[in-house]
Scaffold this motif. Sequence first.
Motif, PDB file in Angstrom:
ATOM      1  N   UNK A   1       0.850  -1.190   0.000  1.00 41.01           N
ATOM      2  CA  UNK A   1       0.000   0.000   0.000  1.00 41.01           C
ATOM      3  C   UNK A   1       0.888   1.243   0.000  1.00 41.01           C
TER       4      UNK A   1
ATOM      5  N   UNK B   1       0.936   5.487   0.845  1.00 40.07           N
ATOM      6  CA  UNK B   1       0.303   6.571   1.597  1.00 40.07           C
ATOM      7  C   UNK B   1       1.086   7.864   1.379  1.00 40.07           C
TER       8      UNK B   1
ATOM      9  N   UNK C   1       1.882  11.499   3.278  1.00 37.43           N
ATOM     10  CA  UNK C   1       1.780  12.178   4.560  1.00 37.43           C
ATOM     11  C   UNK C   1       2.328  13.596   4.443  1.00 37.43           C
TER      12      UNK C   1
ATOM     13  N   UNK D   1      -1.035   9.863   7.748  1.00 42.47           N
ATOM     14  CA  UNK D   1      -0.915   9.325   6.386  1.00 42.47           C
ATOM     15  C   UNK D   1      -2.282   9.212   5.707  1.00 42.47           C
TER      16      UNK D   1
ATOM     17  N   UNK E   1      -4.278   7.422   2.493  1.00 44.78           N
ATOM     18  CA  UNK E   1      -4.193   6.262   1.609  1.00 44.78           C
ATOM     19  C   UNK E   1      -4.242   6.668   0.144  1.00 44.78           C
TER      20      UNK E   1
ATOM     21  N   UNK F   1      -3.632   0.485  -2.920  1.00 42.74           N
ATOM     22  CA  UNK F   1      -3.267  -0.808  -2.401  1.00 42.74           C
ATOM     23  C   UNK F   1      -3.223  -1.812  -3.534  1.00 42.74           C
TER      24      UNK F   1
ATOM     25  N   UNK G   1       5.846  13.284   2.542  1.00 37.09           N
ATOM     26  CA  UNK G   1       6.525  12.010   2.805  1.00 37.09           C
ATOM     27  C   UNK G   1       5.650  10.913   2.211  1.00 37.09           C
TER      28      UNK G   1
ATOM     29  N   UNK H   1       4.901   7.061   1.904  1.00 33.16           N
ATOM     30  CA  UNK H   1       5.131   5.849   2.680  1.00 33.16           C
ATOM     31  C   UNK H   1       4.612   4.635   1.944  1.00 33.16           C
TER      32      UNK H   1
ATOM     33  N   UNK I   1       4.472   6.992  15.399  1.00 35.68           N
ATOM     34  CA  UNK I   1       5.434   7.527  14.454  1.00 35.68           C
ATOM     35  C   UNK I   1       6.393   8.453  15.196  1.00 35.68           C
TER      36      UNK I   1
ATOM     37  N   UNK J   1       8.727   5.995   9.330  1.00 36.12           N
ATOM     38  CA  UNK J   1       7.513   5.282   8.995  1.00 36.12           C
ATOM     39  C   UNK J   1       6.768   4.876  10.245  1.00 36.12           C
ATOM     40  N   UNK J   2       5.441   4.890  10.214  1.00 34.19           N
ATOM     41  CA  UNK J   2       4.667   4.447  11.375  1.00 34.19           C
ATOM     42  C   UNK J   2       5.028   3.024  11.778  1.00 34.19           C
TER      43      UNK J   2
ATOM     44  N   UNK K   1      -1.274   7.025  16.450  1.00 37.63           N
ATOM     45  CA  UNK K   1      -2.428   7.047  15.569  1.00 37.63           C
ATOM     46  C   UNK K   1      -3.352   5.876  15.875  1.00 37.63           C
TER      47      UNK K   1
ATOM     48  N   UNK L   1     -10.302  -4.620   2.746  1.00 33.43           N
ATOM     49  CA  UNK L   1      -9.089  -4.875   1.983  1.00 33.43           C
ATOM     50  C   UNK L   1      -7.836  -4.427   2.711  1.00 33.43           C
TER      51      UNK L   1
ATOM     52  N   UNK M   1      -7.324  -1.231   3.823  1.00 38.21           N
ATOM     53  CA  UNK M   1      -7.048   0.188   3.634  1.00 38.21           C
ATOM     54  C   UNK M   1      -7.227   0.892   4.965  1.00 38.21           C
ATOM     55  N   UNK M   2      -6.187   1.590   5.416  1.00 37.10           N
ATOM     56  CA  UNK M   2      -6.238   2.259   6.703  1.00 37.10           C
ATOM     57  C   UNK M   2      -6.647   3.715   6.564  1.00 37.10           C
ATOM     58  N   UNK M   3      -7.440   4.159   7.510  1.00 35.43           N
ATOM     59  CA  UNK M   3      -7.817   5.556   7.618  1.00 35.43           C
ATOM     60  C   UNK M   3      -7.154   6.127   8.867  1.00 35.43           C
ATOM     61  N   UNK M   4      -6.242   7.063   8.679  1.00 40.65           N
ATOM     62  CA  UNK M   4      -5.540   7.673   9.803  1.00 40.65           C
ATOM     63  C   UNK M   4      -6.082   9.068  10.065  1.00 40.65           C
ATOM     64  N   UNK M   5      -6.222   9.394  11.357  1.00 32.88           N
ATOM     65  CA  UNK M   5      -6.567  10.750  11.752  1.00 32.88           C
ATOM     66  C   UNK M   5      -5.305  11.545  11.992  1.00 32.88           C
TER      67      UNK M   5
END
Lengths: 114, 109
Positions: free
Chosen positions: A33, A35, A37, A43, A45, A48, A88, A90, B38, B43-44, B87, B94, B96-100
């Motif tokens: 995937x 991302x 940032x 990050x 998306x 993927x 950035x 990722x 992070x 990278x996280x 985070x 699938x 897919x991550x949603x980050x705040x």
Amino acid sequence: DAGVTQSPTHLIKTRGQHVTLRCSPISGHKSVSWYQQVLGQGPQFIFQYYEKEERGRGNFPDRFSARQFPNYSSELNVNALLLGDSALYLCASSLAAGRDYEQYFGPGTRLTVT
Amino acid sequence: DAKTTQPPSMDCAEGRAANLPCNHSTISGNEYVYWYRQIHSQGPQYIIHGLKNNETNEMASLIITEDRKSSTLILPHATLRDTAVYYCSYSDSWGKFQFGAGTQVVVTP
């Protein structure tokens, strides 16, 4: 074992140029995937891929594209760069694509567009 | 898209437990809650994840409320190296991550 690797680590481009970022997943991982940032944000998306097929796309313009190769490495391409593409980038890999597979992130590529 | 809400920052004394809250009131029944951290724009780093049961590993514990609308990450004995942005996120079918925006945690001596 090596983690996720990304190249290059830093990149400076000018507006309108094209850029290719590369990612090698952890050995045995079949999903990659991407991302973006931006400074001060989490990050976001972009794409993927799993088994060389696109499985998800985020809310990014068509200037962004990606692909996954038979060895599961991946490239992210960005055309017609804008100042706002500075970020950035990722890459993360996981064993497979699914909600119960944790993703492991690489160190990122810092892209600066001038 | 569902969103997560976290406090923007919190301080913690070294050696004490750090409890990091996260609200995810619109998470669906089959989406997992994930925590990453992070450090200095690296990278996280994966910490822990869970669906509805509490989880514990060598890094942290994850407490998910029964209604799954919120969770708490617990760092049992915070060290200076735990200073990072944390985070809370969730994963769709699938992965897919949603980050705040995350929580900036500062551990002080």
